[in-house]
Design a protein around this motif. Structure first.
Motif, short mmCIF file in Angstrom:
data_model
loop_
_atom_site.label_atom_id
_atom_site.label_comp_id
_atom_site.label_asym_id
_atom_site.label_seq_id
_atom_site.Cartn_x
_atom_site.Cartn_y
_atom_site.Cartn_z
N LEU A 174 2.50 -4.52 13.54
CA LEU A 174 2.41 -4.48 12.08
C LEU A 174 1.16 -3.75 11.61
N GLU A 175 0.05 -3.94 12.29
CA GLU A 175 -1.17 -3.23 11.92
C GLU A 175 -1.03 -1.73 12.17
N ALA A 176 -0.38 -1.39 13.27
CA ALA A 176 -0.14 0.03 13.55
C ALA A 176 0.79 0.63 12.51
N LEU A 177 1.81 -0.13 12.08
CA LEU A 177 2.72 0.36 11.05
C LEU A 177 1.99 0.58 9.74
N CYS A 178 1.06 -0.30 9.41
CA CYS A 178 0.28 -0.14 8.19
C CYS A 178 -0.53 1.15 8.25
N ALA A 179 -1.12 1.42 9.40
CA ALA A 179 -1.97 2.61 9.55
C ALA A 179 -1.17 3.90 9.59
N HIS A 180 0.06 3.84 10.09
CA HIS A 180 0.88 5.05 10.25
C HIS A 180 2.13 5.00 9.37
N TYR A 181 2.07 4.27 8.28
CA TYR A 181 3.29 4.03 7.51
C TYR A 181 3.93 5.32 6.99
#
Length: 302
Positions: A174-181
């Motif tokens: 989820l944190e990676a998705l936030c950063a690469h959304y």
């Protein structure tokens, strides 16, 4: 491996791979300096020999292969030889494949998500890139696989291997998705987030099967599958995939549940739906947005 300049990752049966790598490392500790200097080549040969020996000794019936006794693991080895040329080897029961330095971004893909990885790379038409650009592309590719493959998820872990050091990138999905959304947003127009109370709905295989069955009953024509992204303190976060854009499905669910009370700290970000199959307990849902993903990370302590 500490005895030579070899870095290895493994998929499939981790126990099989771990035993194999321990054997390789033990052999390399006892060999000559010349072999160690070319450890990337020697280690793969030892690994391949180990797999052949292991299957021969493990097969209970002579001249009859049993799937449960085959070597189920796969190992990718990275390293430099005595001439300072980098190599990547893929070692499994089918043999050894090798790649060396190239101007094109190609390599090996293993594991349950390999088809998703190929899809993303092909869709993005990734070719010549700098080392840092390629690292970002690999992170986004694994993120895509984690969002759409039920056997992936948890943390995204990528190793950037240099001759003298290994850099490790690790971040929850989820944190990676936030950063690469922005890079992944176009793939999420057929998906919605659903949140289930962790205490009420324990994340077990049986419950996962049950959730899959319920979504199939509620959306018999549109539901594809769901992927658990994170088990948080309050909620288990599932990304639910449909076979069409979810605007109409979302609006239908929202209208049907207008009178439900929404948790105050989620009011601005998520709707709430009571599913008959869950005794009308609050099951939160929302359309994918960068704001929502940030809320899942920061507000829900996932």
């Amino acid at each position: 491996m500490g005895s030579c300049n070899v870095f290895a990752t493994m998929v499939g049966s981790s126990r099989d791979c771990e035993n194999m790598l321990n054997t390789v490392n033990g052999v390399m500790e006892r060999v000559s300096e010349k072999v160690v200097n070319n450890g990337i080549h020697s280690a793969t040969r030892i690994a391949s020999n180990y797999i052949g020996w292991w299957e021969t000794c493990s097969t209970p019936y002579l001249f009859q292969w049993c799937p449960q006794y085959l070597f189920q693991g796969c190992t990718v080895m990275v390293g430099w030889d005595a001439s300072d040329c980098p190599y990547v080897y893929n070692v499994n029961r089918h043999g050894v494949q090798c790649k060396t330095k190239s101007k094109c971004c190609n390599g090996f893909v293993n594991g349950s998500s390999r088809y998703k990885v190929h899809d993303y790379f092909n869709d993005c038409n990734i070719k010549d890139q700098s080392s840092n650009e390629l690292l970002v592309s690999v992170i986004r590719t694994l993120l895509y696989a984690s969002l759409f493959d039920r056997k992936s998820g948890g943390d995204i872990c990528v190793f950037k291997v240099n001759k003298k050091e290994v850099q490790r990138y690790q971040q929850p999905v989820l944190e990676a998705l936030c950063a690469h959304y922005d890079a992944l947003a176009s793939y999420l127009h057929k998906s919605m987030f659903f949140l289930f109370h962790t205490e009420r709905y324990q994340y077990t295989h049986e419950h996962d099967v049950y959730v899959d069955k319920i979504f199939g009953e509620i959306f018999p024509e549109d539901y594809v599958e769901n992927v658990v992204l994170k088990k948080g303190q309050e909620y288990t976060v599932r990304l639910v995939h449909f076979n069409k854009p979810v605007d109409e499905i979302y609006e239908q669910l929202r209208i049907e549940n207008l009178e439900r009370d929404v948790s105050p700290h989620l009011e601005a970000q998520m709707e709430q739906v009571g599913l008959e199959q869950y005794n009308k307990d609050a099951v939160l849902f929302g359309m994918p947005t960068q704001m929502l993903v940030a809320g899942l990370v920061n507000v829900l302590h996932v």
